[in-house]
Design a protein around this motif. Structure first.
Motif, PDB file in Angstrom:
ATOM      1  N   ILE A   1      13.279   2.241   0.105  1.00  0.00           N
ATOM      2  CA  ILE A   1      14.243   3.329  -0.029  1.00  0.00           C
ATOM      3  C   ILE A   1      13.519   4.561  -0.570  1.00  0.00           C
ATOM      4  O   ILE A   1      12.477   4.451  -1.222  1.00  0.00           O
ATOM      5  N   ALA A   2      14.063   5.726  -0.248  1.00  0.00           N
ATOM      6  CA  ALA A   2      13.505   6.986  -0.746  1.00  0.00           C
ATOM      7  C   ALA A   2      14.242   7.387  -2.019  1.00  0.00           C
ATOM      8  O   ALA A   2      15.459   7.225  -2.119  1.00  0.00           O
ATOM      9  N   TYR A   3      13.490   7.943  -2.980  1.00  0.00           N
ATOM     10  CA  TYR A   3      14.049   8.298  -4.292  1.00  0.00           C
ATOM     11  C   TYR A   3      13.748   9.771  -4.574  1.00  0.00           C
ATOM     12  O   TYR A   3      12.595  10.172  -4.671  1.00  0.00           O
ATOM     13  N   VAL A   4      14.822  10.572  -4.660  1.00  0.00           N
ATOM     14  CA  VAL A   4      14.666  11.974  -5.017  1.00  0.00           C
ATOM     15  C   VAL A   4      14.795  12.148  -6.518  1.00  0.00           C
ATOM     16  O   VAL A   4      13.962  12.773  -7.173  1.00  0.00           O
ATOM     17  N   LYS A   5      15.852  11.576  -7.077  1.00  0.00           N
ATOM     18  CA  LYS A   5      16.080  11.562  -8.515  1.00  0.00           C
ATOM     19  C   LYS A   5      17.049  10.427  -8.806  1.00  0.00           C
ATOM     20  O   LYS A   5      17.480   9.720  -7.885  1.00  0.00           O
TER      21      LYS A   5
ATOM     22  N   ILE B   1      10.533   1.377  -3.897  1.00  0.00           N
ATOM     23  CA  ILE B   1      10.980   2.754  -4.063  1.00  0.00           C
ATOM     24  C   ILE B   1       9.834   3.716  -3.778  1.00  0.00           C
ATOM     25  O   ILE B   1       8.750   3.598  -4.356  1.00  0.00           O
ATOM     26  N   LEU B   2      10.073   4.669  -2.878  1.00  0.00           N
ATOM     27  CA  LEU B   2       9.107   5.714  -2.596  1.00  0.00           C
ATOM     28  C   LEU B   2       9.636   7.021  -3.179  1.00  0.00           C
ATOM     29  O   LEU B   2      10.696   7.501  -2.776  1.00  0.00           O
ATOM     30  N   LYS B   3       8.889   7.588  -4.124  1.00  0.00           N
ATOM     31  CA  LYS B   3       9.346   8.791  -4.805  1.00  0.00           C
ATOM     32  C   LYS B   3       8.728  10.052  -4.206  1.00  0.00           C
ATOM     33  O   LYS B   3       7.579  10.058  -3.778  1.00  0.00           O
TER      34      LYS B   3
ATOM     35  N   GLY C   1       0.822  -1.201   0.000  1.00  0.00           N
ATOM     36  CA  GLY C   1       0.000   0.000   0.000  1.00  0.00           C
ATOM     37  C   GLY C   1       0.854   1.248   0.000  1.00  0.00           C
ATOM     38  O   GLY C   1       0.364   2.362   0.028  1.00  0.00           O
ATOM     39  N   LEU C   2       2.179   1.070  -0.084  1.00  0.00           N
ATOM     40  CA  LEU C   2       3.097   2.197  -0.036  1.00  0.00           C
ATOM     41  C   LEU C   2       3.622   2.586  -1.412  1.00  0.00           C
ATOM     42  O   LEU C   2       4.422   3.497  -1.533  1.00  0.00           O
ATOM     43  N   ASP C   3       3.193   1.884  -2.457  1.00  0.00           N
ATOM     44  CA  ASP C   3       3.806   2.047  -3.773  1.00  0.00           C
ATOM     45  C   ASP C   3       3.729   3.466  -4.320  1.00  0.00           C
ATOM     46  O   ASP C   3       4.646   3.929  -4.990  1.00  0.00           O
ATOM     47  N   ASN C   4       2.660   4.175  -4.050  1.00  0.00           N
ATOM     48  CA  ASN C   4       2.485   5.499  -4.641  1.00  0.00           C
ATOM     49  C   ASN C   4       2.529   6.619  -3.607  1.00  0.00           C
ATOM     50  O   ASN C   4       1.994   7.695  -3.818  1.00  0.00           O
ATOM     51  N   VAL C   5       3.149   6.352  -2.495  1.00  0.00           N
ATOM     52  CA  VAL C   5       3.211   7.341  -1.434  1.00  0.00           C
ATOM     53  C   VAL C   5       4.081   8.519  -1.857  1.00  0.00           C
ATOM     54  O   VAL C   5       5.076   8.355  -2.539  1.00  0.00           O
ATOM     55  N   VAL C   6       3.689   9.714  -1.453  1.00  0.00           N
ATOM     56  CA  VAL C   6       4.468  10.914  -1.729  1.00  0.00           C
ATOM     57  C   VAL C   6       4.813  11.591  -0.412  1.00  0.00           C
ATOM     58  O   VAL C   6       4.166  11.367   0.605  1.00  0.00           O
TER      59      VAL C   6
END
Length: 344
Positions: free
Chosen positions: A69-73, A285-287, A5-10
């Motif tokens: 993991i967190a993804y900025v770019k 990956i959380l973008k 449920g975290l796939d599209n978290v912002v």
């Protein structure tokens, strides 16, 4: 793998300012349920807000492990690994918050150990062929070699807890004349590790290092923790130090901790611990969304302007690590919001 449920978290959460007497810790960054837990522990047990909050960050970090993991770019990603020191004089109540907050994880480890003992008996009795592996999340007094072994058996990640951080630092090299400090420097960076042993024909495992560390230390011992070469090897700058605004001996309270406080915290942490992990799968990956990304870039540039203006080498090195911690804390908070039912 089952979706969490975290796939599209912002990374974009509204907050409201919370004022707590004798504390400057910004607990308003936490979900409301977490704020309520912190406030109740403070009122009922007199536990310092700073120590409870820091312990929560460590517990959630440990529970996340290598799952996300967190993804900025591109090429700008971050794990949830953190090193936290609770700084306070003896009697300031710095140990109990960590113990209380970690109870749900300790209960998990205790249940896993019972299962391991049963499986090991079956193995010794010849009822099963393969030797069992003990599943766990926490370690305490451990050498680097043993930590590597435990980590290879639990590649999701671990939390290392030391009631006296200075003893942990002194004990890093107690069993041999080598230098194990580089291991903990690279671990903070979440480098990929491959464990090799003489008896193994092939490497035992290949995984991302993830060992978050938390412990307590007295103010007058902090210098011992960071002195001499540790000023230049990055050891000091990897640590977050939590201390109270004022040193006060806690008053006895007749108020009991609310039943909902213990239940809510257990439910929140167990939800994160239940996130599935598979060694042969990449972390989720959380973008950042565009607004959060712009906020991070603006903050990064404003801090860079300050560092350049000051021309202070200490600030230069400190900000280098803080830019990583900004991403790590964002990741921890995002999953915390999700676990509290406030995620996207």
């Amino acid at each position: 793998m089952r979706k969490t449920g975290l796939d599209n978290v912002v990374f974009d959460k509204p907050t409201s300012k919370v004022i707590i007497e004798d504390s400057d810790f910004p607990i308003d960054v936490f979900p409301q349920t977490i704020q309520d837990i912190i406030i109740d522990l403070n009122k009922a047990q007199g536990l310092p807000v700073e120590f409870v909050s820091a312990s929560i960050l460590f517990a959630v970090s440990t529970a996340i492990g290598n799952t996300h993991i967190a993804y900025v770019k591109k090429d700008t990603i971050s794990s949830a690994t953190i090193y936290i020191a609770l700084v306070g004089v003896a009697g300031s109540g710095k140990s109990y918050p960590l113990e209380w907050i970690l109870r749900p994880i300790k209960h998990r480890d205790r249940d896993s150990y019972k299962t391991y003992l049963q499986d090991y008996k079956s193995f010794k009795d010849g009822e099963i062929i393969e030797a069992p592996i003990q599943s766990r999340f926490l370690v305490n007094d451990v050498t680097k070699e043993k930590l590597n072994q435990i980590h290879s058996q639990n590649p999701r990640g671990l939390g290392l807890v030391s009631d006296e951080l200075l003893n942990f630092y002194y004990n890093i090299n107690r069993y041999h004349k080598g230098n194990d400090l580089p291991y903990y420097l690279s671990n903070w960076s979440n480098y990929r590790i491959q464990t090799d042993r003489i008896k193994d024909v092939i490497p035992q495992n290949d995984y991302d290092q993830f060992v978050s560390i938390a412990g307590t230390i007295q103010p007058d011992l902090v210098y011992e923790f960071i002195k001499t070469k540790n000023k230049s090897n990055g050891w000091y700058f990897r640590w977050l130090f939590a201390s109270t605004k004022t040193q006060k001996f806690s008053r006895f309270s007749t108020i009991d901790i609310k039943d909902s406080t213990s239940k809510n915290w257990k439910d929140i942490l167990n939800k994160i611990l239940d996130i599935p992990f598979e060694l042969d799968s990449e972390p989720k990956i959380l973008k950042y969304n565009e607004k959060a990304k712009a906020t991070f870039f603006d903050w990064y540039d404003s801090m860079a302007d300050i560092v350049d203006a000051k021309q202070d080498l200490f600030l230069f090195e400190l900000q280098g690590k803080f830019s990583h911690y900004a991403q790590r804390l964002a990741l921890i908070l995002e999953i915390m919001y999700w676990a509290c039912g406030d995620g996207a």
